[in-house]
Design a protein around this motif. Structure first.
Motif, PDB file in Angstrom:
ATOM      1  N   UNK A  70       6.302 -13.458  -6.632  1.00 20.83           N
ATOM      2  CA  UNK A  70       6.288 -11.785  -5.441  1.00 20.83           C
ATOM      3  C   UNK A  70       5.604 -11.115  -6.628  1.00 20.83           C
ATOM      4  N   UNK A  71       6.097  -9.405  -6.109  1.00 23.35           N
ATOM      5  CA  UNK A  71       5.508  -7.924  -6.496  1.00 23.35           C
ATOM      6  C   UNK A  71       6.160  -7.596  -5.410  1.00 23.35           C
ATOM      7  N   UNK A  72       6.349  -6.168  -6.122  1.00 19.28           N
ATOM      8  CA  UNK A  72       6.658  -4.931  -5.131  1.00 19.28           C
ATOM      9  C   UNK A  72       5.598  -3.807  -5.113  1.00 19.28           C
ATOM     10  N   UNK A  73       5.712  -3.599  -3.833  1.00 22.19           N
ATOM     11  CA  UNK A  73       4.367  -2.998  -3.616  1.00 22.19           C
ATOM     12  C   UNK A  73       4.869  -1.312  -3.552  1.00 22.19           C
ATOM     13  N   UNK A  74       3.820  -0.705  -4.279  1.00 22.04           N
ATOM     14  CA  UNK A  74       4.321   1.269  -4.285  1.00 22.04           C
ATOM     15  C   UNK A  74       3.080   1.770  -3.629  1.00 22.04           C
ATOM     16  N   UNK A  75       3.350   1.675  -1.992  1.00 26.30           N
ATOM     17  CA  UNK A  75       2.032   2.992  -1.727  1.00 26.30           C
ATOM     18  C   UNK A  75       2.686   4.044  -2.296  1.00 26.30           C
ATOM     19  N   UNK A  76       1.093   5.177  -2.075  1.00 26.49           N
ATOM     20  CA  UNK A  76       1.188   6.467  -1.785  1.00 26.49           C
ATOM     21  C   UNK A  76      -0.061   6.553  -1.068  1.00 26.49           C
ATOM     22  N   UNK A  77       0.216   6.432  -0.276  1.00 27.07           N
ATOM     23  CA  UNK A  77      -0.708   6.377   1.117  1.00 27.07           C
ATOM     24  C   UNK A  77      -0.270   7.392   2.874  1.00 27.07           C
ATOM     25  N   UNK A  78      -1.883   7.983   3.198  1.00 24.44           N
ATOM     26  CA  UNK A  78      -1.808   8.494   4.812  1.00 24.44           C
ATOM     27  C   UNK A  78      -0.771   7.640   5.249  1.00 24.44           C
ATOM     28  N   UNK A  79      -0.793   6.450   5.284  1.00 25.64           N
ATOM     29  CA  UNK A  79      -0.374   5.480   6.670  1.00 25.64           C
ATOM     30  C   UNK A  79       1.356   5.722   6.280  1.00 25.64           C
ATOM     31  N   UNK A 100      -0.023  -3.838  10.683  1.00 24.52           N
ATOM     32  CA  UNK A 100      -1.034  -4.079  10.213  1.00 24.52           C
ATOM     33  C   UNK A 100      -1.454  -3.791   9.647  1.00 24.52           C
ATOM     34  N   UNK A 101      -0.934  -2.628   8.840  1.00 20.39           N
ATOM     35  CA  UNK A 101      -1.757  -2.288   7.664  1.00 20.39           C
ATOM     36  C   UNK A 101      -0.955  -3.402   6.044  1.00 20.39           C
ATOM     37  N   UNK A 102       0.110  -3.679   6.979  1.00 21.78           N
ATOM     38  CA  UNK A 102       1.078  -4.463   5.560  1.00 21.78           C
ATOM     39  C   UNK A 102       0.514  -6.040   5.346  1.00 21.78           C
ATOM     40  N   UNK A 132       8.735  -3.155  -0.922  1.00 17.74           N
ATOM     41  CA  UNK A 132       8.040  -2.423  -0.451  1.00 17.74           C
ATOM     42  C   UNK A 132       8.220  -0.738  -0.558  1.00 17.74           C
ATOM     43  N   UNK A 133       7.581  -0.521  -1.600  1.00 17.43           N
ATOM     44  CA  UNK A 133       8.533   1.633  -1.703  1.00 17.43           C
ATOM     45  C   UNK A 133       7.255   3.072  -1.564  1.00 17.43           C
ATOM     46  N   UNK A 134       7.427   3.622  -1.077  1.00 19.73           N
ATOM     47  CA  UNK A 134       6.385   4.328  -1.433  1.00 19.73           C
ATOM     48  C   UNK A 134       7.024   6.053  -2.130  1.00 19.73           C
TER      49      UNK A 134
END
Length: 234
Positions: free
Chosen positions: A71-80, A161-163, A180-182
């Motif tokens: 398992x992995x926690x995803x940190x997203x830094x993106x315009x989406x 779709x992005x996910x 998923x964390x912003x």
């Protein structure tokens, strides 16, 4: 090798950078961390770069730890990332303000977002403030009777779709997205702190912001990601 149990894996993704970090679950020490810079002029999803980065690191991590990363926690830094604000009001009729009355209000807010943004997945739901009989509160006051309560809150969402692009890439390594964390939300919560983003992320997951509604994952039918059900004030 055994399955992962004492370690937490994080991946940070932006247009400029990829980073992976593995921490021991019960402490802040890092067992592994690597980064790669991306071409920020490429205005698209770096799927090939993500795959290359994972290919260069996942097996190295698993060999080093002698454990599989499941398992992995995803940190997203993106315009989406999409932020949506909402205010809802409820009559309490002079009764004691309870978790049940607030829960129904927050569920209604969640439902409105899902109905109007049905191609989005909610990753954060945060109460900004409460307006109780004309007075603002940053947190829920205890044992208060009131006529009306209004809740100002905001949601942070990502498109399905992005996910799914991440899901498909991670599936090649038998890894599932745990959460998923912003990155924007993380940085906003720790404006004056100098700790790294992965340590900040761990604090967010552990409930650093008391006004964030906890989200409990549950598998969705016919959808690749998971729906969020709400665990209020636990």
């Amino acid at each position: 090798m055994s399955n992962e149990n004492n370690f937490e894996a994080f991946l940070y993704y932006s247009d400029k950078k990829l980073s992976i970090s593995v921490h021991q679950s019960d402490r802040d020490s890092k067992s592994y961390e690597r980064s790669a810079l991306l071409d920020e002029n490429l205005n698209n999803f770096h799927l090939d770069k993500l795959n290359e980065f994972l290919n260069s690191n996942i097996f190295t991590i698993e060999k080093s730890l002698k454990k599989f990363i499941k398992n992995i926690t995803l940190i997203i830094d993106h315009k989406e990332l999409l932020k949506i604000t909402l205010s809802l009001k409820k009559k309490i009729y002079g009764n004691l303000l309870s978790n049940d009355s607030l829960s129904s209000l927050l569920k209604d807010a969640r439902n409105q977002i899902q109905e109007n943004y049905n191609d989005k997945i909610i990753i954060h739901m945060i109460v900004d403030k409460y307006l109780i009989d004309g007075k603002y509160f940053s947190n829920i006051p205890e044992k208060i009777k009131c006529e009306n309560v209004c809740v100002d809150l905001y949601f942070i969402c990502l498109s399905e779709d992005f996910i799914k692009k991440f899901e498909q890439t991670f599936s090649k390594y038998q890894i599932k997205i745990k959460q998923i964390i912003s990155a924007y939300y993380i940085k906003d919560c720790f404006k004056d702190d100098e700790i790294d983003i992965f340590s900040m992320c761990k604090k967010i997951i552990q409930g650093h912001n008391k006004n964030e509604i906890l989200l409990v994952p549950k598998k969705m039918k016919n959808k690749g990601f998971f729906e969020k059900f709400f665990n209020f004030f636990s």
